[in-house]
Design an enzyme around this catalytic site. Structure first.
Site, PDB file in Angstrom:
ATOM      1  N   CYS A   1      16.529 -22.557 -21.989  1.00 18.05           N
ATOM      2  CA  CYS A   1      16.314 -23.065 -23.340  1.00 18.05           C
ATOM      3  C   CYS A   1      16.165 -24.596 -23.325  1.00 18.05           C
ATOM      4  CB  CYS A   1      17.452 -22.608 -24.251  1.00 18.05           C
ATOM      5  SG  CYS A   1      17.021 -22.729 -25.998  1.00 18.05           S
TER       6      CYS A   1
ATOM      7  N   HIS B   1      18.799 -16.874 -23.350  1.00 13.89           N
ATOM      8  CA  HIS B   1      20.161 -17.165 -22.887  1.00 13.89           C
ATOM      9  C   HIS B   1      20.840 -15.953 -22.248  1.00 13.89           C
ATOM     10  CE1 HIS B   1      20.352 -21.096 -24.824  1.00 13.89           C
ATOM     11  NE2 HIS B   1      19.738 -20.557 -25.869  1.00 13.89           N
TER      12      HIS B   1
ATOM     13  N   GLU C   1      23.219 -16.022 -20.342  1.00 17.01           N
ATOM     14  CA  GLU C   1      24.664 -16.321 -20.266  1.00 17.01           C
ATOM     15  C   GLU C   1      25.393 -15.855 -21.516  1.00 17.01           C
ATOM     16  OE1 GLU C   1      22.336 -18.460 -20.916  1.00 17.01           O
ATOM     17  OE2 GLU C   1      22.991 -19.969 -22.359  1.00 17.01           O
TER      18      GLU C   1
END
Lengths: 294, 192
Positions: free
Chosen positions: B80, B168, B170
């Protein structure tokens, strides 16, 4: 674990995660918003008056003019937040309608509901709310907030209340560790939240969302102090644009939040910042904003 | 000695990336200074605000360090804001120019336009994308390979151990992309 596991909550809490380690700055004009963005702010809070001026003006403080907020949204590429009164769901609907990135249901404005906060699960826009203790934080999360901040005492330039709130939450989370289910159930009842939420906090050892410091931060050292106490980032309200050199102070606070453990760097960025905002001692305070909210 | 995997910790969701790497058995080094970067076998540039990360990269001197290390083959994965920071062309003065792509910031719109969606990828089956104020990759250089798509748009791309993603992983329970990146860091550590 808690209801707030939906896709939309992932996105709401996710944006707050992107703000971690950053500084969110109060601005009242597009020009100030540009200064904040240039200094490295991760977001700006668009307001007609910073908290220090809300204090000195008195009267009822309300949501800002949407036209003014839209101008700030057009001026920067970072996320834009704006404040609504506690419990004022229509002000929140209006901010969502203009496409605001984050709504702060804030004690800095005059509360609109004497008993209740907004049901934030009804909104697509994410909310941040202030808290003085774990009970307040968990009530706000249960209502759908995706980010928490300390209340502090906004507009005072005095860090003492933010420190009190951050430490209170930390200590109350720690005290959950020794409790069995019966104890957790009692706490949940006192806090007026589901026991599952309390259990989740106990397992995580921290709030399940991003937690920022706010209310009274005026110097890079204040910001680093809050970071060392364990918050994820800081809001600076009046502290920047009520000081004599906002651009320099803003940059210094950004550096201080990233390098909060590096005393040499903190010393360097604290030099020659000019006059900070004039502060207010708590004994001289006529209105406590932190006591607003239920 | 096992070399740690670095996570740029100037601003953003670096703790989330660090937690994923730890769960996958990596040693993690949070990187805020050039000194902290010395031993790493790769670096993740996390999500965050690209303007803030860019300025802090400059003030710490990590911008030049990462550029030089990448030239020596250090694996880099930007997610990002991180993808914006490493892109060759973008409407921001703070890019490291590590990968030959053009990126448009906030290309899907504001926060209210953030979304999650399944992605198309042969390398990573059933990959889901969390897009938060996400950028779009609008141009790929000739050597750039696409590893995942969203609606025919490239959202995860790679050249020479430099990985750029618009979403994302994560924030999900899927660590496929992190595993893939860790393989790069192991290869790099062995070569040295």
């Amino acid at each position: 674990m808690v209801k707030a596991k939906s896709t939309s909550f992932t996105l709401k809490a996710g944006l707050a995660k992107m703000l971690k380690g950053g500084v969110i700055m109060d601005v009242v004009t597009p020009a100030q918003a540009n200064i904040a963005e240039q200094a490295g702010a991760v977001a700006v809070m668009a307001l007609e008056r910073v908290p220090a001026d809300i204090r000195s003006t008195g009267g009822v403080a309300r949501m800002s003019d949407p036209a003014m907020i839209k101008k700030i949204m057009a001026a920067v590429t970072i996320p834009v937040m704006a404040k609504v009164r506690i419990g004022h769901l229509v002000e929140a609907q209006i901010l969502q309608a203009i496409g605001i990135d984050y709504i702060d249901e804030s004690e800095v404005l005059t509360p609109a509901d004497p008993n209740a906060h907004i049901n934030k699960t009804k909104f697509a826009a994410p909310f941040v709310c202030g808290a003085r203790n774990l009970g307040e934080a968990l009530r706000r999360l249960h209502e759908g907030a995706a980010m928490i901040r300390s209340k502090g005492e906004a507009g005072t330039g005095n860090i003492v209340e933010a420190v009190r709130h951050i430490k209170t939450i930390t200590e109350e989370i720690k005290s959950l560790q020794s409790l069995k289910l019966a104890g957790l159930k009692k706490i949940a009842k006192d806090y007026r939240v589901p026991v599952e939420l309390v259990q989740q906090v106990r397992i995580l050892g921290r709030l399940p969302v991003v937690n920022f410091a706010a209310g009274g931060i005026a110097t890079p050292a204040d910001a680093a102090l809050c970071m060392q106490l364990g918050v994820d980032g800081v809001f600076v309200g009046s502290g920047i644009f009520k000081s004599s050199n906002p651009a320099k102070r803003a940059k210094a606070i950004v550096q201080a939040v990233t390098h909060y453990q590096d005393a040499r760097l903190l010393a360097k960025v604290s030099e020659h910042l000019g006059e900070p905002m004039t502060g207010i001692a708590m004994d001289d305070l006529t209105v406590s904003m932190a006591k607003r909210g239920w | 000695m096992v070399q740690p995997v670095g996570v740029l910790a100037l601003q953003g969701d670096f703790a989330e990336h660090g937690a994923v790497l730890q769960q996958l058995g990596c040693q993690v080094q949070l990187v805020r200074t050039v000194a902290e970067a010395k031993t790493i076998a790769g670096i993740i540039i996390p999500g965050g605000e690209s303007t803030a990360i860019g300025k802090l990269l400059k003030s710490t001197g990590l911008n030049r360090w990462i550029q030089q290390a990448a030239r020596r083959g250090l694996p880099v994965y930007g997610t990002c804001a991180g993808a914006i920071v490493i892109a060759k062309q973008v409407d921001s003065p703070y890019t490291l120019r590590l990968i030959d792509i053009t990126v448009k910031r906030n290309a899907y719109g504001r926060q209210l336009d953030s979304f999650t969606a399944p992605l198309q990828s042969t390398l990573f089956p059933n990959l889901a994308g969390v897009f938060i104020r996400a950028p779009k990759i609008t141009r790929l250089g000739p050597k750039v390979k696409t590893l995942a798509w969203y609606k025919q748009q490239p959202v995860l791309v790679e050249t020479d151990r430099i990985l750029a993603g618009c979403f994302h992983p994560e924030l999900t329970k899927q660590f496929l992309v992190h595993r893939y990146f860790i393989e790069h860091t192991r290869r790099f550590a062995r070569q040295k």
